[in-house]
Design a protein around this motif. Sequence first.
Motif, PDB file in Angstrom:
ATOM      1  N   ASN A 115      -6.790   3.838   6.362  1.00 42.41           N
ATOM      2  CA  ASN A 115      -7.213   2.835   7.334  1.00 42.41           C
ATOM      3  C   ASN A 115      -6.207   2.825   8.486  1.00 42.41           C
ATOM      4  OD1 ASN A 115      -8.125   0.276   8.591  1.00 42.41           O
ATOM      5  ND2 ASN A 115      -9.387   0.129   6.777  1.00 42.41           N
ATOM      6  N   ALA A 116      -5.651   1.673   8.816  1.00 43.69           N
ATOM      7  CA  ALA A 116      -4.772   1.567   9.982  1.00 43.69           C
ATOM      8  C   ALA A 116      -3.470   2.330   9.781  1.00 43.69           C
ATOM      9  CB  ALA A 116      -4.496   0.104  10.290  1.00 43.69           C
ATOM     10  N   MET A 117      -2.848   2.696  10.915  1.00 41.24           N
ATOM     11  CA  MET A 117      -1.575   3.408  10.915  1.00 41.24           C
ATOM     12  C   MET A 117      -0.666   2.791  11.971  1.00 41.24           C
ATOM     13  SD  MET A 117      -2.989   7.339  10.796  1.00 41.24           S
ATOM     14  CE  MET A 117      -4.418   7.040  11.856  1.00 41.24           C
ATOM     15  N   VAL A 118       0.637   2.880  11.735  1.00 46.64           N
ATOM     16  CA  VAL A 118       1.617   2.403  12.698  1.00 46.64           C
ATOM     17  C   VAL A 118       2.835   3.322  12.627  1.00 46.64           C
ATOM     18  CG1 VAL A 118       2.826   0.819  11.137  1.00 46.64           C
ATOM     19  CG2 VAL A 118       2.740   0.315  13.587  1.00 46.64           C
ATOM     20  N   ALA A 119       3.547   3.436  13.734  1.00 48.86           N
ATOM     21  CA  ALA A 119       4.772   4.243  13.750  1.00 48.86           C
ATOM     22  C   ALA A 119       5.955   3.406  13.303  1.00 48.86           C
ATOM     23  CB  ALA A 119       5.025   4.789  15.151  1.00 48.86           C
ATOM     24  N   ASP A 120       6.872   4.019  12.552  1.00 47.58           N
ATOM     25  CA  ASP A 120       8.119   3.382  12.149  1.00 47.58           C
ATOM     26  C   ASP A 120       9.191   3.690  13.187  1.00 47.58           C
ATOM     27  OD1 ASP A 120       9.925   1.953  10.670  1.00 47.58           O
ATOM     28  OD2 ASP A 120       9.600   3.046   8.805  1.00 47.58           O
ATOM     29  N   PHE A 151       3.285  -5.869  -5.700  1.00 49.45           N
ATOM     30  CA  PHE A 151       3.861  -7.178  -5.425  1.00 49.45           C
ATOM     31  C   PHE A 151       4.087  -7.874  -6.756  1.00 49.45           C
ATOM     32  CE2 PHE A 151       3.091 -11.802  -4.706  1.00 49.45           C
ATOM     33  CZ  PHE A 151       4.250 -12.058  -3.979  1.00 49.45           C
ATOM     34  N   GLU A 152       5.341  -8.217  -7.016  1.00 49.25           N
ATOM     35  CA  GLU A 152       5.723  -8.856  -8.273  1.00 49.25           C
ATOM     36  C   GLU A 152       5.198  -8.081  -9.472  1.00 49.25           C
ATOM     37  OE1 GLU A 152       4.461 -12.925  -7.916  1.00 49.25           O
ATOM     38  OE2 GLU A 152       6.152 -13.451  -6.599  1.00 49.25           O
ATOM     39  N   GLY A 153       5.279  -6.758  -9.389  1.00 48.47           N
ATOM     40  CA  GLY A 153       4.889  -5.888 -10.490  1.00 48.47           C
ATOM     41  C   GLY A 153       3.410  -5.571 -10.572  1.00 48.47           C
ATOM     42  N   LYS A 154       2.591  -6.183  -9.716  1.00 49.68           N
ATOM     43  CA  LYS A 154       1.149  -5.954  -9.749  1.00 49.68           C
ATOM     44  C   LYS A 154       0.733  -5.090  -8.563  1.00 49.68           C
ATOM     45  CE  LYS A 154       0.201 -10.308 -12.136  1.00 49.68           C
ATOM     46  NZ  LYS A 154      -0.531 -11.593 -12.106  1.00 49.68           N
ATOM     47  N   ARG A 155      -0.242  -4.232  -8.813  1.00 45.17           N
ATOM     48  CA  ARG A 155      -0.703  -3.339  -7.765  1.00 45.17           C
ATOM     49  C   ARG A 155      -1.373  -4.111  -6.639  1.00 45.17           C
ATOM     50  NH1 ARG A 155      -3.990   1.791  -9.448  1.00 45.17           N
ATOM     51  NH2 ARG A 155      -3.315   2.351  -7.337  1.00 45.17           N
ATOM     52  N   LEU A 156      -1.153  -3.657  -5.422  1.00 42.45           N
ATOM     53  CA  LEU A 156      -1.843  -4.225  -4.275  1.00 42.45           C
ATOM     54  C   LEU A 156      -3.336  -3.935  -4.378  1.00 42.45           C
ATOM     55  CD1 LEU A 156       0.684  -3.124  -1.499  1.00 42.45           C
ATOM     56  CD2 LEU A 156       0.444  -5.417  -2.487  1.00 42.45           C
ATOM     57  N   ASN A 157      -4.132  -4.654  -3.568  1.00 47.37           N
ATOM     58  CA  ASN A 157      -5.581  -4.432  -3.565  1.00 47.37           C
ATOM     59  C   ASN A 157      -5.913  -3.136  -2.827  1.00 47.37           C
ATOM     60  OD1 ASN A 157      -6.112  -6.951  -4.879  1.00 47.37           O
ATOM     61  ND2 ASN A 157      -5.798  -7.973  -2.915  1.00 47.37           N
ATOM     62  N   SER A 158      -5.840  -3.174  -1.510  1.00 51.49           N
ATOM     63  CA  SER A 158      -6.053  -1.986  -0.673  1.00 51.49           C
ATOM     64  C   SER A 158      -5.554  -2.319   0.734  1.00 51.49           C
ATOM     65  CB  SER A 158      -7.526  -1.580  -0.640  1.00 51.49           C
ATOM     66  OG  SER A 158      -8.375  -2.668  -0.301  1.00 51.49           O
ATOM     67  N   PRO A 159      -4.274  -2.071   1.015  1.00 47.95           N
ATOM     68  CA  PRO A 159      -3.712  -2.389   2.339  1.00 47.95           C
ATOM     69  C   PRO A 159      -4.599  -1.869   3.462  1.00 47.95           C
ATOM     70  CG  PRO A 159      -1.971  -1.731   0.855  1.00 47.95           C
ATOM     71  CD  PRO A 159      -3.258  -1.493   0.121  1.00 47.95           C
ATOM     72  N   ASN A 160      -4.804  -2.709   4.475  1.00 42.94           N
ATOM     73  CA  ASN A 160      -5.850  -2.458   5.470  1.00 42.94           C
ATOM     74  C   ASN A 160      -5.310  -2.263   6.878  1.00 42.94           C
ATOM     75  OD1 ASN A 160      -7.886  -3.619   7.547  1.00 42.94           O
ATOM     76  ND2 ASN A 160      -9.171  -3.199   5.771  1.00 42.94           N
ATOM     77  N   ASP A 161      -4.486  -3.199   7.353  1.00 36.27           N
ATOM     78  CA  ASP A 161      -3.957  -3.132   8.718  1.00 36.27           C
ATOM     79  C   ASP A 161      -2.518  -3.630   8.689  1.00 36.27           C
ATOM     80  OD1 ASP A 161      -3.859  -2.681  11.414  1.00 36.27           O
ATOM     81  OD2 ASP A 161      -5.554  -3.973  11.923  1.00 36.27           O
ATOM     82  N   LEU A 162      -1.728  -3.196   9.674  1.00 34.29           N
ATOM     83  CA  LEU A 162      -0.300  -3.487   9.619  1.00 34.29           C
ATOM     84  C   LEU A 162       0.305  -3.498  11.016  1.00 34.29           C
ATOM     85  CD1 LEU A 162       1.367  -0.223   8.125  1.00 34.29           C
ATOM     86  CD2 LEU A 162      -0.767  -0.311   9.408  1.00 34.29           C
ATOM     87  N   GLY A 168      11.930  -6.134  12.896  1.00 33.99           N
ATOM     88  CA  GLY A 168      11.861  -4.905  12.114  1.00 33.99           C
ATOM     89  C   GLY A 168      11.116  -5.028  10.813  1.00 33.99           C
ATOM     90  N   SER A 169      10.658  -6.217  10.459  1.00 35.36           N
ATOM     91  CA  SER A 169       9.893  -6.379   9.222  1.00 35.36           C
ATOM     92  C   SER A 169       8.443  -5.966   9.452  1.00 35.36           C
ATOM     93  CB  SER A 169       9.970  -7.819   8.718  1.00 35.36           C
ATOM     94  OG  SER A 169       9.497  -8.730   9.695  1.00 35.36           O
ATOM     95  N   LEU A 170       7.785  -5.517   8.394  1.00 37.25           N
ATOM     96  CA  LEU A 170       6.419  -5.026   8.454  1.00 37.25           C
ATOM     97  C   LEU A 170       5.475  -6.044   7.821  1.00 37.25           C
ATOM     98  CD1 LEU A 170       4.583  -2.521   9.112  1.00 37.25           C
ATOM     99  CD2 LEU A 170       4.897  -1.877   6.703  1.00 37.25           C
ATOM    100  N   TYR A 171       4.458  -6.446   8.569  1.00 39.10           N
ATOM    101  CA  TYR A 171       3.429  -7.356   8.063  1.00 39.10           C
ATOM    102  C   TYR A 171       2.142  -6.553   7.857  1.00 39.10           C
ATOM    103  CZ  TYR A 171       6.290 -11.420   9.430  1.00 39.10           C
ATOM    104  OH  TYR A 171       7.297 -12.357   9.551  1.00 39.10           O
ATOM    105  N   PHE A 172       1.431  -6.843   6.755  1.00 42.33           N
ATOM    106  CA  PHE A 172       0.166  -6.139   6.538  1.00 42.33           C
ATOM    107  C   PHE A 172      -0.820  -7.006   5.765  1.00 42.33           C
ATOM    108  CE2 PHE A 172       2.794  -4.973   2.860  1.00 42.33           C
ATOM    109  CZ  PHE A 172       1.923  -5.034   1.788  1.00 42.33           C
ATOM    110  N   THR A 173      -2.102  -6.684   5.927  1.00 45.80           N
ATOM    111  CA  THR A 173      -3.176  -7.391   5.235  1.00 45.80           C
ATOM    112  C   THR A 173      -3.621  -6.578   4.024  1.00 45.80           C
ATOM    113  OG1 THR A 173      -4.842  -6.383   6.685  1.00 45.80           O
ATOM    114  CG2 THR A 173      -3.964  -8.539   7.327  1.00 45.80           C
ATOM    115  N   ASP A 174      -4.145  -7.273   3.010  1.00 48.65           N
ATOM    116  CA  ASP A 174      -4.470  -6.613   1.749  1.00 48.65           C
ATOM    117  C   ASP A 174      -5.778  -7.141   1.160  1.00 48.65           C
ATOM    118  OD1 ASP A 174      -3.906  -4.840  -0.432  1.00 48.65           O
ATOM    119  OD2 ASP A 174      -3.189  -6.547  -1.606  1.00 48.65           O
ATOM    120  N   PRO A 175      -6.917  -6.889   1.824  1.00 49.96           N
ATOM    121  CA  PRO A 175      -8.212  -7.274   1.260  1.00 49.96           C
ATOM    122  C   PRO A 175      -8.611  -6.311   0.144  1.00 49.96           C
ATOM    123  CG  PRO A 175      -8.536  -6.035   3.276  1.00 49.96           C
ATOM    124  CD  PRO A 175      -7.044  -6.193   3.118  1.00 49.96           C
TER     125      PRO A 175
END
Length: 342
Positions: A115-120, A151-162, A168-175
């Motif tokens: 899905n979405a991409m961003v440069a580091d 997150f806290e030992g549990k798999r994420l759903n499916s990271p979507n956008d970021l 310098g911190s990275l924010y992302f959505t996880d629907p």
Amino acid sequence: MNRFVFALANILILSSCAPKPVDAPNSSPNPVGSIVRLDPAFDSLVPQSAQIEKLAGGFQFTEGPLWFPSRHLWFSDVVGNVVRQWSPDGQVIEILRPGGYDKNDAPAGSFIGPNAMVADKDGTVLPCQHGNRRIVRMGKDRQISLLVDRFEGKRLNSPNDLVFSADGSLYFTDPPYGLLKQDDDPQKELKFNGVFRLADGKLQAVIRDLTRPNGIAFSPDHKILYIANSDEKRKVWMRYEVQPDGSVSHGRVFFDVTSEREDGLPDGMKVDTKGNLYCAGPGGFWVFSPDGKHLGTIKPPETPANCNWGDDGRTLYITARAGSYRIKLAAQGETKLYEPSL
């Protein structure tokens, strides 16, 4: 990326998992779509001479455009499970396949790709991978390494956008779009569909109460975080205040389009240097002033999913269902924190 709104269209492509041929290179794109002007302020952002141009087509579900200073565009095909590159000469090539899911057991038409991409900060690219349920780093050697998947030992759903914050911190959505049964999928480990912040190797859930968090963007001063909620029952863009510790508070509805009947849901978005927002939504890209006034709509001929600034920062590159588009604006795109250099 809106799953349900394109279900009917996807029926037409479910007969084969194989990639479909792309349109022939188009060196002189012809104007397509339309532009709706609702407020005089819109003309200062989208000039009367502005035209939507189609760059390429024939894909399955385009998303996540990312412009490179070396003058080419990367974009995802979420259903095709591939990252592609478009160049100004009209050529389209594959960059990464598989792009978001490394197995071959998903039914045709599944939203398991990138899905979405961003440069580091080092110029590497961070793609969201739906099927693999993670965000990865693509290095200059095009090799993939894990950035975050739990997150806290549990798999994420499916990271979507970021998006990166100024600190310098990275924010992302996880629907849950990458899960075949979404919220009812037995593989889903988190009880919520969240918005996360990754800083210094630590993952923090900053929003837990949205049903379908999707597109994400910061105001130019990084004091406001915008989130698109892609839910047929609650089609809204949300606005949050960012606190010094990176958490968010005082969430409120920025704009509500639940009553709209045109195809599309709140999805990817970008901001210009004046704080105006360009948001994929019902029927096109809704352009808002910072105070939430709907100024006009950019309407490509296909339902849009996402966008990004390119060229000199005054061109908006658009991904919309099976095609990619662009429109040259008068507005200056928000300055990127980091530029890709692969």
